[in-house]
Design an enzyme around this catalytic site. Structure first.
Site, PDB file in Angstrom:
ATOM      1  N   LEU A 197      37.093  41.003  41.057  1.00  0.00           N
ATOM      2  CA  LEU A 197      38.124  40.303  40.306  1.00  0.00           C
ATOM      3  C   LEU A 197      37.734  40.421  38.843  1.00  0.00           C
ATOM      4  O   LEU A 197      36.560  40.247  38.506  1.00  0.00           O
ATOM      5  CB  LEU A 197      38.180  38.822  40.710  1.00  0.00           C
ATOM      6  CG  LEU A 197      38.738  38.485  42.092  1.00  0.00           C
ATOM      7  CD1 LEU A 197      38.513  37.010  42.392  1.00  0.00           C
ATOM      8  CD2 LEU A 197      40.229  38.816  42.169  1.00  0.00           C
ATOM      9  N   ASP A 198      38.707  40.717  37.979  1.00  0.00           N
ATOM     10  CA  ASP A 198      38.353  40.823  36.569  1.00  0.00           C
ATOM     11  C   ASP A 198      37.912  39.469  36.034  1.00  0.00           C
ATOM     12  O   ASP A 198      38.087  38.435  36.681  1.00  0.00           O
ATOM     13  CB  ASP A 198      39.507  41.401  35.745  1.00  0.00           C
ATOM     14  CG  ASP A 198      40.745  40.526  35.764  1.00  0.00           C
ATOM     15  OD1 ASP A 198      40.649  39.361  35.329  1.00  0.00           O
ATOM     16  OD2 ASP A 198      41.817  40.991  36.194  1.00  0.00           O
ATOM     17  N   SER A 199      37.346  39.470  34.866  1.00  0.00           N
ATOM     18  CA  SER A 199      36.736  38.265  34.306  1.00  0.00           C
ATOM     19  C   SER A 199      37.713  37.092  34.239  1.00  0.00           C
ATOM     20  O   SER A 199      37.346  35.950  34.526  1.00  0.00           O
ATOM     21  CB  SER A 199      36.186  38.559  32.905  1.00  0.00           C
ATOM     22  OG  SER A 199      35.694  37.393  32.294  1.00  0.00           O
TER      23      SER A 199
END
Length: 209
Positions: free
Chosen positions: A45-47
């Protein structure tokens, strides 16, 4: 020999999906849990995104989950700015062109999209409290995962993604796990919930760290 171990976490915002980085970022090691040696994330999952992230010591899970013949469903709760019209839901559902690496466009495959009430288990978030700006919660279930696909889909539909939470992968659900929370799952239940039926034959009994 030590058996493999399996975890899910509720990844909070502003944390990357890894334990090691050369950048100044908040890592998974900041979670209040003592993970065993060799633990790594399955998928990412991106930041800015939140929610369900799988961690395990089993290096074969990535191939079993992402390279099988049957793609696995992933459901996201998406908060977007303004009111989403029925025709926009249909556009997202049937396929929408998104920009991909290299500057071209890719039309997303048909997926499940619906307008939902705000999930009651979620904590309050500052991105949802802009005064005088309405917002809509969507549930989007995909079987593909292009880079930042959900964010790009709603952007191409003229809505800004305010918040993005992965709620489930197949029947493995985030549930009431709080942000930063960790839950360990027994091996057989882990693969059953992910609907991976051939895991015993793919992982010999002696194949442990």
């Amino acid at each position: 020999m030590t058996p493999h171990r399996y975890f899910i976490i509720n990844k909070p915002q502003n944390m990357v999906s890894q334990f090691v980085s050369s950048d100044e970022v908040r890592l998974l090691g900041a979670l209040d849990f003592e993970f065993p040696e060799g633990t790594h994330a399955i998928g990412r999952l991106d930041s800015l995104s939140e929610g369900l992230l799988i961690l395990t010591t089993n290096k074969k899970v990535t191939n079993l989950l992402f390279q099988g013949e049957v793609p696995h469903k992933r459901t996201y709760w998406v908060n977007v700015s303004h009111v989403v019209l029925p025709e926009t839901v249909e556009l997202l559902r049937t396929g929408i062109p998104i920009r991909v690496k290299g500057g071209g466009y890719y039309t997303t495959t048909p997926c499940e999209v619906g307008i939902i009430d705000r999930p009651a288990i979620l904590d309050k978030h500052q991105n949802e409290t802009q005064p005088d700006v309405p917002n809509t919660w969507l549930s989007i279930t995909l079987t593909e995962g292009k880079y930042h696909q959900v964010r790009k889909m709603v952007r191409e539909a003229s809505h800004r993604c305010r918040r993005l939470i992965r709620a489930s992968i197949e029947d493995l659900e985030l549930g009431d796990l709080p942000p930063g929370g960790v839950r360990e799952i027994e091996e057989e239940a882990f693969f059953r919930l992910l609907k991976i039926a051939n895991w015993k034959s793919a992982i010999p009994s002696g194949d442990y760290l």
